[in-house]
Design a protein around this motif. Sequence first.
Motif, PDB file in Angstrom:
ATOM      1  N   ASN A   1       0.800  -1.202   0.000  1.00 37.29           N
ATOM      2  CA  ASN A   1       0.000   0.000   0.000  1.00 37.29           C
ATOM      3  C   ASN A   1       0.839   1.260   0.000  1.00 37.29           C
ATOM      4  OD1 ASN A   1      -2.636   0.825  -0.061  1.00 37.29           O
ATOM      5  ND2 ASN A   1      -2.637   1.357   2.113  1.00 37.29           N
ATOM      6  N   GLN A   2       2.111   1.107   0.245  1.00 34.69           N
ATOM      7  CA  GLN A   2       2.939   2.303   0.422  1.00 34.69           C
ATOM      8  C   GLN A   2       4.096   2.323  -0.558  1.00 34.69           C
ATOM      9  OE1 GLN A   2       3.708   2.983   4.733  1.00 34.69           O
ATOM     10  NE2 GLN A   2       2.674   1.035   4.857  1.00 34.69           N
ATOM     11  N   GLN A   3       3.848   1.691  -1.744  1.00 33.41           N
ATOM     12  CA  GLN A   3       4.960   1.578  -2.684  1.00 33.41           C
ATOM     13  C   GLN A   3       5.584   2.929  -3.032  1.00 33.41           C
ATOM     14  OE1 GLN A   3       3.068  -0.784  -5.569  1.00 33.41           O
ATOM     15  NE2 GLN A   3       3.915  -2.698  -4.807  1.00 33.41           N
ATOM     16  N   GLN A   4       4.733   3.945  -3.183  1.00 31.12           N
ATOM     17  CA  GLN A   4       5.246   5.252  -3.592  1.00 31.12           C
ATOM     18  C   GLN A   4       6.128   5.861  -2.512  1.00 31.12           C
ATOM     19  OE1 GLN A   4       2.802   4.045  -4.907  1.00 31.12           O
ATOM     20  NE2 GLN A   4       1.905   5.151  -6.603  1.00 31.12           N
ATOM     21  N   HIS A   5       5.735   5.652  -1.272  1.00 32.30           N
ATOM     22  CA  HIS A   5       6.463   6.248  -0.151  1.00 32.30           C
ATOM     23  C   HIS A   5       7.313   5.152   0.466  1.00 32.30           C
ATOM     24  CE1 HIS A   5       3.147   9.000  -0.706  1.00 32.30           C
ATOM     25  NE2 HIS A   5       2.357   7.986  -0.532  1.00 32.30           N
ATOM     26  N   GLN A   6       8.099   5.569   1.433  1.00 30.83           N
ATOM     27  CA  GLN A   6       8.840   4.531   2.154  1.00 30.83           C
ATOM     28  C   GLN A   6       7.876   3.795   3.086  1.00 30.83           C
ATOM     29  OE1 GLN A   6      11.901   5.889   4.678  1.00 30.83           O
ATOM     30  NE2 GLN A   6      13.173   4.155   4.159  1.00 30.83           N
ATOM     31  N   THR A   7       8.043   2.486   3.207  1.00 31.08           N
ATOM     32  CA  THR A   7       7.164   1.726   4.085  1.00 31.08           C
ATOM     33  C   THR A   7       7.329   2.190   5.531  1.00 31.08           C
ATOM     34  OG1 THR A   7       7.339  -0.136   2.642  1.00 31.08           O
ATOM     35  CG2 THR A   7       6.639  -0.605   4.869  1.00 31.08           C
ATOM     36  N   GLN A   8       6.193   2.368   6.220  1.00 34.11           N
ATOM     37  CA  GLN A   8       6.265   2.877   7.593  1.00 34.11           C
ATOM     38  C   GLN A   8       5.694   1.894   8.598  1.00 34.11           C
ATOM     39  OE1 GLN A   8       7.716   5.534   8.614  1.00 34.11           O
ATOM     40  NE2 GLN A   8       8.187   6.461   6.651  1.00 34.11           N
ATOM     41  N   ASN A   9       5.443   0.648   8.185  1.00 32.50           N
ATOM     42  CA  ASN A   9       4.701  -0.238   9.086  1.00 32.50           C
ATOM     43  C   ASN A   9       5.500  -0.664  10.334  1.00 32.50           C
ATOM     44  OD1 ASN A   9       6.435  -1.841   7.710  1.00 32.50           O
ATOM     45  ND2 ASN A   9       4.875  -2.931   6.537  1.00 32.50           N
ATOM     46  N   GLN A  10       4.739  -0.966  11.374  1.00 34.41           N
ATOM     47  CA  GLN A  10       5.359  -1.297  12.666  1.00 34.41           C
ATOM     48  C   GLN A  10       4.715  -2.552  13.249  1.00 34.41           C
ATOM     49  OE1 GLN A  10       6.111   3.030  14.569  1.00 34.41           O
ATOM     50  NE2 GLN A  10       3.997   2.423  14.582  1.00 34.41           N
ATOM     51  N   VAL A  11       5.532  -3.324  13.952  1.00 40.54           N
ATOM     52  CA  VAL A  11       5.020  -4.487  14.688  1.00 40.54           C
ATOM     53  C   VAL A  11       5.419  -4.300  16.148  1.00 40.54           C
ATOM     54  CG1 VAL A  11       5.235  -6.994  14.995  1.00 40.54           C
ATOM     55  CG2 VAL A  11       5.205  -6.026  12.685  1.00 40.54           C
TER      56      VAL A  11
ATOM     57  N   GLU B   1      15.528  -0.217  13.309  1.00 37.23           N
ATOM     58  CA  GLU B   1      14.462  -1.115  12.866  1.00 37.23           C
ATOM     59  C   GLU B   1      13.958  -2.048  13.979  1.00 37.23           C
ATOM     60  OE1 GLU B   1      15.604  -3.869   9.658  1.00 37.23           O
ATOM     61  OE2 GLU B   1      14.315  -5.252  10.761  1.00 37.23           O
ATOM     62  N   TYR B   2      14.854  -2.599  14.754  1.00 41.91           N
ATOM     63  CA  TYR B   2      14.470  -3.627  15.744  1.00 41.91           C
ATOM     64  C   TYR B   2      14.860  -3.187  17.152  1.00 41.91           C
ATOM     65  CZ  TYR B   2      14.828  -8.050  18.371  1.00 41.91           C
ATOM     66  OH  TYR B   2      14.709  -9.044  19.318  1.00 41.91           O
TER      67      TYR B   2
ATOM     68  N   ASP C   1       5.770   5.369  15.745  1.00 43.41           N
ATOM     69  CA  ASP C   1       5.033   6.446  15.086  1.00 43.41           C
ATOM     70  C   ASP C   1       3.540   6.135  15.226  1.00 43.41           C
ATOM     71  OD1 ASP C   1       3.781   8.108  13.308  1.00 43.41           O
ATOM     72  OD2 ASP C   1       5.075   7.614  11.602  1.00 43.41           O
ATOM     73  N   THR C   2       2.812   6.969  15.958  1.00 42.37           N
ATOM     74  CA  THR C   2       1.395   6.662  16.231  1.00 42.37           C
ATOM     75  C   THR C   2       0.536   6.755  14.972  1.00 42.37           C
ATOM     76  OG1 THR C   2       1.105   8.940  16.920  1.00 42.37           O
ATOM     77  CG2 THR C   2       1.381   7.316  18.684  1.00 42.37           C
ATOM     78  N   SER C   3       1.088   7.343  13.881  1.00 42.91           N
ATOM     79  CA  SER C   3       0.273   7.425  12.659  1.00 42.91           C
ATOM     80  C   SER C   3       0.586   6.280  11.691  1.00 42.91           C
ATOM     81  CB  SER C   3       0.487   8.777  11.973  1.00 42.91           C
ATOM     82  OG  SER C   3       1.808   8.833  11.489  1.00 42.91           O
ATOM     83  N   ALA C   4       1.557   5.453  11.976  1.00 42.97           N
ATOM     84  CA  ALA C   4       1.937   4.380  11.047  1.00 42.97           C
ATOM     85  C   ALA C   4       1.055   3.147  11.239  1.00 42.97           C
ATOM     86  CB  ALA C   4       3.397   3.994  11.286  1.00 42.97           C
ATOM     87  N   PRO C   5       0.811   2.390  10.156  1.00 39.83           N
ATOM     88  CA  PRO C   5       0.077   1.125  10.308  1.00 39.83           C
ATOM     89  C   PRO C   5       0.844   0.197  11.262  1.00 39.83           C
ATOM     90  CG  PRO C   5       0.481   1.617   7.976  1.00 39.83           C
ATOM     91  CD  PRO C   5       1.241   2.627   8.764  1.00 39.83           C
ATOM     92  N   THR C   6       0.140  -0.290  12.278  1.00 42.63           N
ATOM     93  CA  THR C   6       0.839  -1.033  13.345  1.00 42.63           C
ATOM     94  C   THR C   6       0.081  -2.296  13.708  1.00 42.63           C
ATOM     95  OG1 THR C   6       1.567   1.088  14.242  1.00 42.63           O
ATOM     96  CG2 THR C   6       1.758  -0.815  15.702  1.00 42.63           C
ATOM     97  N   LEU C   7       0.808  -3.394  13.780  1.00 42.06           N
ATOM     98  CA  LEU C   7       0.217  -4.654  14.268  1.00 42.06           C
ATOM     99  C   LEU C   7       0.758  -4.948  15.664  1.00 42.06           C
ATOM    100  CD1 LEU C   7      -1.376  -7.346  13.809  1.00 42.06           C
ATOM    101  CD2 LEU C   7       0.751  -8.311  12.909  1.00 42.06           C
TER     102      LEU C   7
END
Length: 324
Positions: free
Chosen positions: A75-85, A152-153, A177-183
């Motif tokens: 979903n974020q190909q255009q931007h840098q991936t921001q996802n978090q676990v 990263e980790y 980042d509270t706005s990033a997609p997070t699992l």
Amino acid sequence: MSAPEDSDRLVQGTSNDAAISRESAARLGYIADPFIQHFVRHPQRRAPLINRGTFTRFQGVQKTLRQFLRYTSQNQQQHQTQNQVVILGSGLDTSYFLLAKDNIRAKRYFEIDFAEINAKKAATIYKKPDMRRLLPADTKVAAGGCELHSEEYCLLSGDLRLFAQDIVPRLLEHGFDTSAPTLFVSECVLIYLDPQHSDSIIDWITESVANAAILTYEQILPSDRFGQMMIENLRARGLELRGLMAYPSLESTRDRFLSRGWVSAAAIDLSDYHKKAIPQSELSRLARIEFLDEWEEFSLLAKHYAFTLAHTTHSKSFASIKLI
Ligand SMILES: C[S@@+](CC[C@H](N)C(=O)[O-])C[C@H]1O[C@@H](n2cnc3c(N)ncnc32)[C@H](O)[C@@H]1O
């Protein structure tokens, strides 16, 4: 009644039980986890129905992690991936390394547990070249060996009962980042907390992380004979499933999220997950590893564990993440 610090120590010990079961399933070939052996000094061969349960639990968690990382990256190909676990009560879980081995990386991946567990985990990771080489190059050992920090980790030490006061500031300090997609993932963790503490973690996520999903895997059904036996067996070891009475069923674990404003929640027990989510080819492969003839016992046991997956967002990439 044991002192609070004794009961914390006993809860910490459950990370060894989880690792022993996982090592048993890995050694027999149920699951592919080359790292778990490093955390188990005295391996034990678990019974076939326990191995089958460990396999099914592992499938559910790994599949959800991989789906989340795939869909939120696409979903974020255009931007840098921001996802978090964020792995709550990570214990000796090796998922970060299993993903990294397959070149699957989140923008940020946090593991949180007590310092006592993390000290052992960090030392083992550093001692084992196959794990150490997967750490990001900027990784530093911190907090006297109880933490690992990199962009990263991060392996962070703390008490989940002090989530908003203590854990959240540490997460933010390390780039959460509270706005990033997070699992968020809780694998047999929130159940050990008083509901007031686990609910306050969920409430913080609801209020603060607009694009969040959570996967929980916890015990249910305390009231039937098997449930009572499960409680008694743990109690005999000084362990209390503190959240079990507040959220005793599939419906209540699901409604826990819906009543707090999460937009979707689904729950399935491990028995149904095994029936519906495991492909026939995998079932045939497992049958060749070890014969399981105690199907009634397996089903009884597996009915007492549930996956719950919930989202705080209507975003398409989150809707694509499914338990089955
Ligand atoms: C059953 S183990 C599961 C470990 C891991 N999630 C897994 O599935 O392999 C429970 C873990 O939760 C951690 N835990 C329980 N209560 C905690 C708390 N209040 N703060 C931090 N960690 C906690 C324990 O130390 C332990 O590692």
